[in-house]
Design an enzyme around this catalytic site. Structure first.
Site, PDB file in Angstrom:
ATOM      1  CG  ASP A   1      -1.839  17.330   7.048  1.00 47.55           C
ATOM      2  OD1 ASP A   1      -1.948  18.275   7.135  1.00 47.55           O
ATOM      3  OD2 ASP A   1      -2.639  16.346   7.463  1.00 47.55           O
TER       4      ASP A   1
ATOM      5  CG  HIS B   1      -7.031  14.588   9.398  1.00 47.48           C
ATOM      6  ND1 HIS B   1      -7.848  14.304   8.385  1.00 47.48           N
ATOM      7  CD2 HIS B   1      -8.041  15.381  10.249  1.00 47.48           C
ATOM      8  CE1 HIS B   1      -9.083  14.904   8.545  1.00 47.48           C
ATOM      9  NE2 HIS B   1      -9.257  15.710   9.409  1.00 47.48           N
TER      10      HIS B   1
ATOM     11  CE  LYS C   1      -7.905  22.169   9.784  1.00 48.70           C
ATOM     12  NZ  LYS C   1      -9.109  21.332  10.501  1.00 48.70           N
TER      13      LYS C   1
ATOM     14  CB  CYS D   1     -10.755  12.843  10.718  1.00 47.66           C
ATOM     15  SG  CYS D   1     -12.539  13.463  10.617  1.00 47.66           S
TER      16      CYS D   1
ATOM     17  CD  GLN E   1      -5.074  21.131  13.656  1.00 47.95           C
ATOM     18  OE1 GLN E   1      -4.675  21.850  14.481  1.00 47.95           O
ATOM     19  NE2 GLN E   1      -6.355  20.716  13.237  1.00 47.95           N
TER      20      GLN E   1
HETATM   21  N1  PMP Z   1      -4.938  17.148   8.276  1.00 45.60           N
HETATM   22  C1  PMP Z   1      -5.093  17.556   9.711  1.00 45.60           C
HETATM   23  C2  PMP Z   1      -3.851  17.438  10.494  1.00 45.60           C
HETATM   24  C3  PMP Z   1      -6.307  18.178  10.163  1.00 45.60           C
HETATM   25  O1  PMP Z   1      -6.453  18.705  11.392  1.00 45.60           O
HETATM   26  C4  PMP Z   1      -7.468  18.203   9.108  1.00 45.60           C
HETATM   27  C5  PMP Z   1      -8.577  18.943   9.449  1.00 45.60           C
HETATM   28  N2  PMP Z   1      -8.940  18.779  10.600  1.00 45.60           N
HETATM   29  C6  PMP Z   1      -6.977  17.782   7.666  1.00 45.60           C
HETATM   30  C7  PMP Z   1      -5.845  17.494   7.336  1.00 45.60           C
HETATM   31  C8  PMP Z   1      -7.997  18.029   6.792  1.00 45.60           C
HETATM   32  O2  PMP Z   1      -8.326  19.559   6.349  1.00 45.60           O
HETATM   33  P1  PMP Z   1      -9.449  19.956   5.461  1.00 45.60           P
HETATM   34  O3  PMP Z   1     -10.640  19.338   5.988  1.00 45.60           O
HETATM   35  O4  PMP Z   1      -9.622  21.661   5.548  1.00 45.60           O
HETATM   36  O5  PMP Z   1      -9.182  19.431   4.219  1.00 45.60           O
END
Ligand code: PMP
Length: 406
Positions: A198, A120, A224, A362, A201
């Site tokens: 990270d 991401h 999440k 993203c 997910q």
């Molecule tokens: N890393 C991953 C793998 C994600 O799926 C997401 C959210 N889509 C994020 C980071 C970012 O999370 P947040 O927008 O809650 O900061």
């Protein structure tokens, strides 16, 4: 797991959208909040609310206690050694940005930072930008044709460069690939590199044990996993946190402030400048309670069934291509359809009550590699979805594809 009983905790699911029952399949973006979490938040505002750490009065003490209890709750949930290893942030993005800002300038001179093509943007751009600022090489692990990380290429990078940090995701938010994080961390450590995970997910699907994984840092977001937005966590091994200098300054994070110098509080407060989102933290603790009450293993099994069922049904649609075929897929399935734009598909699905996500998710580095795909449609179930909902959603997708191709 009794889905019908569980759905009573999620009143938002019981509604019509454009005259159709809502089928919410955008859980990788955010999971809906169960009533017990909302009740914990309301209870706090009704009974105990006051700013934390700063007052000697009863409400402030109760509020502070609730925040620190939430920290303990997160600590035991991910099996950290001590709650001092739990830094509250506003989410995964904030955690990773702060970490990149604090860490990259202090890495071995000339050493490289490694990330992967499946990240991401939140676990890619902060490292890329910090490397650009500081002159550290930024290297990227490619994927194999299935959509798994190319672990041979990873090993090659470690053997042929002086790598001081690797940052990778536990689960891809596009492919659903589950990475072998313990092996990746072990290899990093063998080459004197720090390992950052990270877990945005995976946090809802997996029992994360930071001591067993032995990662140095790990980030996730509350929203999440059923907690409110605006709360997240940066876990770090205490001895590493202790040696990091903060990059956000203000109240509560200091020890002594003089005109010519400031000393800082020990972790985790050193990294929590200003009023923390203590109500968010209380909500996060309630969300952990809720998931543990459902049993994480059952949640994981249920979500795996739903994803695999969706995958099986989707691939029968002519012209539909599912991205990747990883050894283990969790949480979501993304696809393209020949001659159909993902935005058109998701817009028309919405008119039939089906909430899907379309866009680049993203994760542009990954899509750029996938033969120039720019956007995909993603379907991501949660434990409160039913097989019947997946059937209805896939039937809708089938109808829309036929219509748009006509
Ligand atoms: N890393 C991953 C793998 C994600 O799926 C997401 C959210 N889509 C994020 C980071 C970012 O999370 P947040 O927008 O809650 O900061």
């Amino acid at each position: 797991m009794n889905t019908y009983e569980i759905r009573r905790d999620f009143p938002i699911l019981d509604q019509q959208v454009f005259g159709h029952p809502l089928i919410y399949l955008d859980n990788a973006a955010t999971m809906q909040m169960p009533s017990p979490v909302l009740q914990a938040i309301v209870r706090h505002y009704h009974a105990d609310n006051a700013n934390v750490h700063r007052g000697i009065h009863a409400l402030s003490e109760r509020s502070t206690r609730a925040l620190e209890d939430a920290r303990e709750r997160v600590c035991s949930f991910i099996n950290a050694r001590t709650s001092d290893e739990i830094v509250f942030t506003s989410g995964t993005t904030a955690s990773l940005n702060m970490l990149a800002d604090m860490l990259v300038g202090n890495l071995r001179p000339g050493s490289a930072v490694v990330s992967t093509l499946m990240e991401h943007h939140a676990n890619f751009v902060p490292w890329q930008q910090a490397c650009e600022r500081t002159g550290h090489p930024f290297l990227v692990v490619p994927l194999d044709e299935r959509g798994d990380l190319d672990l041979y290429a990873y090993q090659d990078l470690l053997e042929n460069h002086d790598v001081s940090l690797v940052a990778f995701t536990h689960v891809s938010n596009v492919l659903g690939t589950v990475n072998p994080i313990t092996d990746i961390v072990e290899l990093a450590h063998e080459h004197r590199a720090l390992a950052v995970i990270d877990a945005a997910q995976s946090i809802r699907h997996e029992a994360i044990d930071v001591q067993a994984i032995d990662c140095d840092f790990l980030a996730f977001s509350g929203h999440k996993m059923g907690a409110p937005t605006g709360i997240g966590v940066l876990y770090g091994k205490y001895d590493l946190l202790e040696n990091l200098q903060p990059v956000r300054f203000g109240g509560e994070m200091v020890d002594d402030v003089c005109v010519d110098r400031t000393t800082f509080a020990p972790p985790p407060l050193r990294f929590e400048a200003g009023t923390p989102n203590y109500v968010g933290a209380i909500g996060l603790a309630a969300a952990i309670d809720y998931l543990e009450y459902l049993r994480l293993d059952d949640v994981r099994e249920r979500e795996a069934q739903l994803v695999h069922y969706a995958e099986e049904r989707l691939q029968r649609i002519p012209g539909l291509h599912i991205l990747g075929n990883p050894k283990m897929r969790m949480g979501c399935v993304s696809f393209t359809v020949d001659g159909v734009h993902p935005f058109d598909l998701a817009t028309m699905a919405d008119k039939l009550g089906v909430a899907l996500r379309s866009g680049n998710q993203c994760a542009q580095p990954l899509l750029h590699e996938a033969n120039g795909v720019q956007n995909v449609t993603r379907l991501s179930p949660a434990f409160y979805n039913t097989v019947g909902e997946i059937d209805m959603a896939v039937t809708c997708i089938e109808r829309i594809v036929k219509l748009l191709k006509r």
